[in-house]
Design a protein around this motif. Structure first.
Motif, PDB file in Angstrom:
ATOM      1  N   LEU A  46     -77.011 -61.930 -49.744  1.00  0.00           N
ATOM      2  CA  LEU A  46     -75.934 -61.594 -50.681  1.00  0.00           C
ATOM      3  C   LEU A  46     -74.993 -60.550 -50.104  1.00  0.00           C
ATOM      4  O   LEU A  46     -73.767 -60.611 -50.291  1.00  0.00           O
ATOM      5  N   TYR A  53     -71.680 -61.132 -47.849  1.00  0.00           N
ATOM      6  CA  TYR A  53     -70.407 -61.270 -48.542  1.00  0.00           C
ATOM      7  C   TYR A  53     -70.378 -60.386 -49.788  1.00  0.00           C
ATOM      8  O   TYR A  53     -69.734 -60.719 -50.781  1.00  0.00           O
ATOM      9  N   GLY A  54     -71.051 -59.245 -49.705  1.00  0.00           N
ATOM     10  CA  GLY A  54     -71.136 -58.363 -50.859  1.00  0.00           C
ATOM     11  C   GLY A  54     -69.799 -57.866 -51.358  1.00  0.00           C
ATOM     12  O   GLY A  54     -69.528 -57.852 -52.574  1.00  0.00           O
ATOM     13  N   LEU A  77     -72.456 -54.704 -56.487  1.00  0.00           N
ATOM     14  CA  LEU A  77     -72.706 -54.548 -55.061  1.00  0.00           C
ATOM     15  C   LEU A  77     -73.642 -53.375 -54.809  1.00  0.00           C
ATOM     16  O   LEU A  77     -74.548 -53.456 -53.975  1.00  0.00           O
ATOM     17  N   GLU A 100     -66.842 -59.233 -51.000  1.00  0.00           N
ATOM     18  CA  GLU A 100     -66.090 -60.334 -51.617  1.00  0.00           C
ATOM     19  C   GLU A 100     -66.641 -60.683 -52.996  1.00  0.00           C
ATOM     20  O   GLU A 100     -65.873 -61.000 -53.915  1.00  0.00           O
ATOM     21  N   LEU A 101     -67.940 -60.619 -53.150  1.00  0.00           N
ATOM     22  CA  LEU A 101     -68.528 -60.898 -54.462  1.00  0.00           C
ATOM     23  C   LEU A 101     -68.123 -59.841 -55.481  1.00  0.00           C
ATOM     24  O   LEU A 101     -67.813 -60.161 -56.634  1.00  0.00           O
ATOM     25  N   GLN A 102     -68.091 -58.581 -55.055  1.00  0.00           N
ATOM     26  CA  GLN A 102     -67.675 -57.524 -55.967  1.00  0.00           C
ATOM     27  C   GLN A 102     -66.202 -57.667 -56.340  1.00  0.00           C
ATOM     28  O   GLN A 102     -65.819 -57.447 -57.489  1.00  0.00           O
ATOM     29  N   GLU A 103     -65.388 -58.058 -55.382  1.00  0.00           N
ATOM     30  CA  GLU A 103     -63.968 -58.293 -55.673  1.00  0.00           C
ATOM     31  C   GLU A 103     -63.791 -59.438 -56.666  1.00  0.00           C
ATOM     32  O   GLU A 103     -62.897 -59.400 -57.522  1.00  0.00           O
ATOM     33  N   ALA A 104     -64.621 -60.471 -56.561  1.00  0.00           N
ATOM     34  CA  ALA A 104     -64.529 -61.589 -57.499  1.00  0.00           C
ATOM     35  C   ALA A 104     -64.947 -61.178 -58.899  1.00  0.00           C
ATOM     36  O   ALA A 104     -64.415 -61.688 -59.891  1.00  0.00           O
ATOM     37  N   ILE A 105     -65.881 -60.223 -59.001  1.00  0.00           N
ATOM     38  CA  ILE A 105     -66.337 -59.762 -60.312  1.00  0.00           C
ATOM     39  C   ILE A 105     -65.300 -58.861 -60.976  1.00  0.00           C
ATOM     40  O   ILE A 105     -65.046 -58.962 -62.183  1.00  0.00           O
TER      41      ILE A 105
END
Length: 372
Positions: free
Chosen positions: A30, A33-34, A117, A36-41
């Motif tokens: 995870l 791309y942590g 994240l 990027e995942l936080q930016e998507a959230i």
């Protein structure tokens, strides 16, 4: 006898480390791309509209100070993309703020360990333990799990090398019974990715076991990690024009891009610039101080020793941020491999011990020791 002992060691280490290794593997995948995942959230605090050039650092800090006079900034992290917010780290353990670099607007003030994240990172690095007394011991335990993974990889290679017909035992015949297919896939993936797994595990434990990891790197490369250059003795005048100091520091490496700036904490302190060059490697660093500002020391990341390169690249090597999007995507697969080894190893152990859940999934027929 050697083969049997190696398999026994492999099994004991597996049973001792399976659960924490599974956690490290899944959370590590995870974290590749942590960001990027936080930016998507939370896109509203991470994504901005590019509008020309970012504000000068001095102006940016002044505007943040107008909005939040209670906060003291100690460093500025510039985004890699023009449509991303900059992160300002705060003194006194007050977390960070995200700002729009084009108008200085504060987008959010937060504790990085409280968002998604941060929680995944805390689970990966210290199993969510925040207690100041217990956390160092937990990080020792996490580093120990990484060391066990390295030992498991080496023992697995030794198991593969001990019997004859090594290449034949890497061929996967899907017409065979499930147990033999899983064994061959387990062996093939372990042998093929051994060097990558050793790299990820070692760079992981090097995040906390600094001194022993550094000694290993220096011994393996026959070179030394560069120390921070000595700065001039004696008091210096406070930096009055931070933008001039930043420009002077950037001029030391004109082809590099400013990625991080440590702001002087007190009058007379220096500013430290981290600049990323056009080639793969650790950032260069420049120390600027005094008034008028002058370069006090500079360290070229591209001109260092092999030990210095590995040491300062241990985090990019750990998460795959060193060679473009293809390598980074492949690093997700590498991160998931320990979880695949745990699951396949658990199934093989259960199948061999005739546990109902494993026998039902793949049948059972006792194989000779030399066949595995």
């Amino acid at each position: 006898m050697l083969y049997r002992w190696l398999r026994r060691i492999h099994l004991v280490l597996f049973l001792a480390s399976a659960a924490p290794l599974l956690v490290l593997s899944l959370t590590g995948a995870l974290l590749v791309y942590g960001a990027e995942l936080q930016e998507a959230i939370e896109p509203e605090i991470w994504v901005v509209e590019p509008r020309g050039a970012p504000l000068p650092v001095r102006t940016l800090l002044a505007r943040v100070g107008e909005q939040r006079p209670d906060l003291v900034v100690w460093s500025v992290a510039m985004a890699d993309r023009p449509d991303r917010a900059w992160r300002l780290w705060l003194s006194g353990g007050l977390g960070a703020v995200n700002v729009d670099p084009y108008d200085g607007r504060v987008l959010a003030h937060y504790q990085p360990n409280r968002n998604a994240l941060g929680i995944v990172t805390a689970l990966h690095r210290r199993w969510l333990v925040d207690d100041r007394t217990a956390a160092p011991w937990v990080r020792h335990a996490v580093s120990t799990v990484a060391l066990v993974l390295m030992i498991q990889v080496l023992v697995g290679i030794a198991i593969w090398l001990t019997p004859p017909r090594r290449l034949a035992r890497l061929r996967v015949d899907f017409s065979k019974r499930p147990r033999m297919v899983v064994i061959r896939l387990h062996q093939l993936s372990g042998v093929a990715t051994a060097l990558l797994l050793l790299t990820v595990a070692f760079t992981g434990l090097a995040m906390y076991w600094h001194t022993p990891a550094r000694h290993v790197i220096e011994a393996a490369t026959g070179s030394r990690v560069q120390e921070q250059p000595a700065l001039p003795d004696g008091p210096m005048a406070p930096i009055r024009d931070l933008d001039a100091a930043v420009a002077l520091g950037q001029a030391a490496f004109p082809e590099a891009r400013l990625r991080h700036l440590r702001v002087p904490a007190r009058p007379g302190d220096v500013a430290v610039l981290h600049l990323q060059g056009p080639t793969i490697g650790p950032p260069s660093r420049v120390w600027v101080g005094d008034d008028p500002p002058r370069v006090l020391a500079a360290q070229d990341g591209a001109a260092g020793s092999p030990a210095n390169w590995i040491w300062h690249m241990r985090y990019p090597l750990h998460v795959g941020e060193f060679a473009g999007p293809v390598v980074r995507a492949f690093w997700v697969v590498v991160a998931l491999l320990p979880a695949a080894f745990v699951i396949s190893g658990l199934w093989l152990y259960g199948n061999r011990r005739r546990f109902a859940w494993a026998v039902a999934a793949g049948g059972y027929r006792r194989a000779s020791a030399r066949s595995t």
